[in-house]
Design a protein around this motif. Structure first.
Motif, PDB file in Angstrom:
ATOM      1  N   LEU A 148    -101.442 -93.483  -5.170  1.00  0.00           N
ATOM      2  CA  LEU A 148    -101.058 -92.199  -5.761  1.00  0.00           C
ATOM      3  C   LEU A 148    -100.150 -92.398  -6.973  1.00  0.00           C
ATOM      4  O   LEU A 148    -100.289 -91.718  -7.995  1.00  0.00           O
ATOM      5  CB  LEU A 148    -100.336 -91.338  -4.735  1.00  0.00           C
ATOM      6  CG  LEU A 148    -101.146 -90.453  -3.789  1.00  0.00           C
ATOM      7  CD1 LEU A 148    -100.205 -89.626  -2.939  1.00  0.00           C
ATOM      8  CD2 LEU A 148    -102.101 -89.553  -4.553  1.00  0.00           C
ATOM      9  N   SER A 149     -99.215 -93.323  -6.856  1.00  0.00           N
ATOM     10  CA  SER A 149     -98.254 -93.536  -7.937  1.00  0.00           C
ATOM     11  C   SER A 149     -98.898 -94.083  -9.209  1.00  0.00           C
ATOM     12  O   SER A 149     -98.309 -94.001 -10.283  1.00  0.00           O
ATOM     13  CB  SER A 149     -97.137 -94.485  -7.476  1.00  0.00           C
ATOM     14  OG  SER A 149     -97.625 -95.808  -7.314  1.00  0.00           O
ATOM     15  N   ARG A 199    -106.708 -86.936  -0.091  1.00  0.00           N
ATOM     16  CA  ARG A 199    -107.481 -88.171  -0.134  1.00  0.00           C
ATOM     17  C   ARG A 199    -107.182 -88.832  -1.474  1.00  0.00           C
ATOM     18  O   ARG A 199    -107.439 -88.257  -2.536  1.00  0.00           O
ATOM     19  CB  ARG A 199    -108.978 -87.885   0.000  1.00  0.00           C
ATOM     20  CG  ARG A 199    -109.784 -89.164   0.175  1.00  0.00           C
ATOM     21  CD  ARG A 199    -111.177 -88.902   0.688  1.00  0.00           C
ATOM     22  NE  ARG A 199    -111.852 -90.169   0.996  1.00  0.00           N
ATOM     23  CZ  ARG A 199    -113.081 -90.260   1.449  1.00  0.00           C
ATOM     24  NH1 ARG A 199    -113.781 -89.153   1.660  1.00  0.00           N
ATOM     25  NH2 ARG A 199    -113.616 -91.436   1.694  1.00  0.00           N
ATOM     26  N   VAL A 200    -106.633 -90.038  -1.432  1.00  0.00           N
ATOM     27  CA  VAL A 200    -106.075 -90.642  -2.642  1.00  0.00           C
ATOM     28  C   VAL A 200    -107.142 -91.186  -3.590  1.00  0.00           C
ATOM     29  O   VAL A 200    -106.876 -91.378  -4.776  1.00  0.00           O
ATOM     30  CB  VAL A 200    -105.059 -91.745  -2.293  1.00  0.00           C
ATOM     31  CG1 VAL A 200    -103.907 -91.154  -1.493  1.00  0.00           C
ATOM     32  CG2 VAL A 200    -105.710 -92.885  -1.524  1.00  0.00           C
ATOM     33  N   PRO A 248    -108.430 -96.414   1.116  1.00  0.00           N
ATOM     34  CA  PRO A 248    -108.124 -95.995   2.483  1.00  0.00           C
ATOM     35  C   PRO A 248    -109.000 -94.823   2.932  1.00  0.00           C
ATOM     36  O   PRO A 248    -109.270 -93.911   2.149  1.00  0.00           O
ATOM     37  CB  PRO A 248    -106.659 -95.586   2.411  1.00  0.00           C
ATOM     38  CG  PRO A 248    -106.459 -95.154   0.991  1.00  0.00           C
ATOM     39  CD  PRO A 248    -107.365 -96.019   0.167  1.00  0.00           C
ATOM     40  N   LEU A 249    -109.413 -94.857   4.171  1.00  0.00           N
ATOM     41  CA  LEU A 249    -110.367 -93.881   4.689  1.00  0.00           C
ATOM     42  C   LEU A 249    -109.723 -92.523   4.943  1.00  0.00           C
ATOM     43  O   LEU A 249    -110.303 -91.481   4.639  1.00  0.00           O
ATOM     44  CB  LEU A 249    -110.981 -94.417   5.985  1.00  0.00           C
ATOM     45  CG  LEU A 249    -111.943 -93.488   6.724  1.00  0.00           C
ATOM     46  CD1 LEU A 249    -113.171 -93.194   5.864  1.00  0.00           C
ATOM     47  CD2 LEU A 249    -112.354 -94.100   8.062  1.00  0.00           C
ATOM     48  N   LYS A 255    -100.160 -98.628   1.058  1.00  0.00           N
ATOM     49  CA  LYS A 255    -101.284 -98.712   0.136  1.00  0.00           C
ATOM     50  C   LYS A 255    -101.659 -97.355  -0.452  1.00  0.00           C
ATOM     51  O   LYS A 255    -101.877 -97.217  -1.655  1.00  0.00           O
ATOM     52  CB  LYS A 255    -102.497 -99.318   0.856  1.00  0.00           C
ATOM     53  CG  LYS A 255    -103.691 -99.586  -0.034  1.00  0.00           C
ATOM     54  CD  LYS A 255    -104.782-100.321   0.722  1.00  0.00           C
ATOM     55  CE  LYS A 255    -105.938-100.693  -0.198  1.00  0.00           C
ATOM     56  NZ  LYS A 255    -106.979-101.459   0.520  1.00  0.00           N
ATOM     57  N   GLY A 256    -101.731 -96.329   0.408  1.00  0.00           N
ATOM     58  CA  GLY A 256    -102.152 -95.020  -0.067  1.00  0.00           C
ATOM     59  C   GLY A 256    -101.203 -94.414  -1.078  1.00  0.00           C
ATOM     60  O   GLY A 256    -101.625 -93.927  -2.136  1.00  0.00           O
TER      61      GLY A 256
END
Length: 272
Positions: free
Chosen positions: A88-89, A40-41, A47-48, A83-84
């Motif tokens: 993270l990046s 989970r980011v 994002p869900l 998007k996710g």
């Protein structure tokens, strides 16, 4: 298991590709090559859904400061595609992530008295490093890494340090041979003396070609699928892949997250 991981490093290793190291519970030391995690980011609603990532490596991290206690870690490779992964990046050392894993069925190490041929492309190389690390303990291992450009060929130096003989091919000729990596695989199979097993992970077109080569030559082949997943535990059935008996009249689906992500290539239905 579900746990909170602290990021130890998050670096871009090639344009658009990132390698992240994070803390992990001690149980992660026994993660099997080919297993994955669901991340989970962030803690927000959007994002869900969690994102699936193959486990690139596991080990023990010892902080630089005096008296520090060794901490197990896991690493993953990812490509920024939406998007996710963009979120993270942008994360940094000491940021926290909610992680579920290790999940899924990993690779079978096979018979030690045979050559191991590993085929991967792009982030498909992610689960193959830990696999190679285990295989080299008992068998000769060759890696065939392919991509559109040199930017898609990741972590070759790390594989070479394991003692893996590496072959590279790019479609534009910017690194290694110009063409498809399956061409180099075919040449190796033509020269092969004795038995071998093929392991592959990457784009579906590449897996389709590798599975066809293995079937034509009667060579055992294991493939790791990159399925779209929402849960990672078989509840949503969003990641199913057609099995080899699948048809409109007799549906035959395999759940990638629980029955895989690693399958014997003959278990699945491929394009002709």
């Amino acid at each position: 298991m579900q746990f909170t991981a602290m990021i130890l490093s998050n670096a871009e290793v090639s344009p658009g590709y990132w390698r992240m190291r994070m803390t992990a519970p001690p149980e992660f030391a026994s993660a099997a090559p080919g297993q994955f995690v669901m991340v989970r980011v962030n803690g927000a609603i959007d994002p869900l859904l969690r994102r699936p990532f193959g486990v690139f490596d596991v080990g023990t991290h010892t902080p630089a400061h005096s008296g520090a206690v060794a901490q197990p870690y896991l690493e993953m490779l990812y490509r920024v595609v939406g998007k996710g992964t963009a979120m993270l990046s942008e994360l940094h050392e000491t940021d926290l992530l909610d992680v579920l894993g290790p999940l899924g069925k990993g690779f079978d190490m096979g018979d030690p008295d045979e050559e191991k041929l590993i085929v991967g492309g792009g982030v498909g190389l992610a689960p193959l490093y830990l696999l190679a690390r285990e295989l080299v303990k008992k068998s000769p291992v060759r890696l065939f890494a392919g991509g559109r450009t040199r930017d898609d060929i990741l972590c070759i130096t790390e594989f070479e340090r394991l003692g893996v003989e590496c072959y590279t091919a790019t479609e534009d000729g910017s690194l290694g041979e110009c063409g498809l990596v399956t061409e180099a695989l075919l040449r190796r199979l033509d020269a092969l003396q004795g038995r071998a097993t093929i392991y592959a992970c990457g784009p579906h077109g590449m897996l389709n070609a590798v599975a066809g080569i293995a079937a034509d030559r009667g060579i055992p082949c294991q493939v790791s699928l990159e399925g779209y997943m929402a849960c990672g535990v078989g509840a949503c059935l969003g990641c199913v892949a057609p099995g080899h008996r699948h048809s409109a009249e007799t549906p035959d689906f395999r759940c990638v997250c629980t029955e895989g992500p690693v399958f014997e290539s003959g278990e699945l239905k491929w394009r002709d």
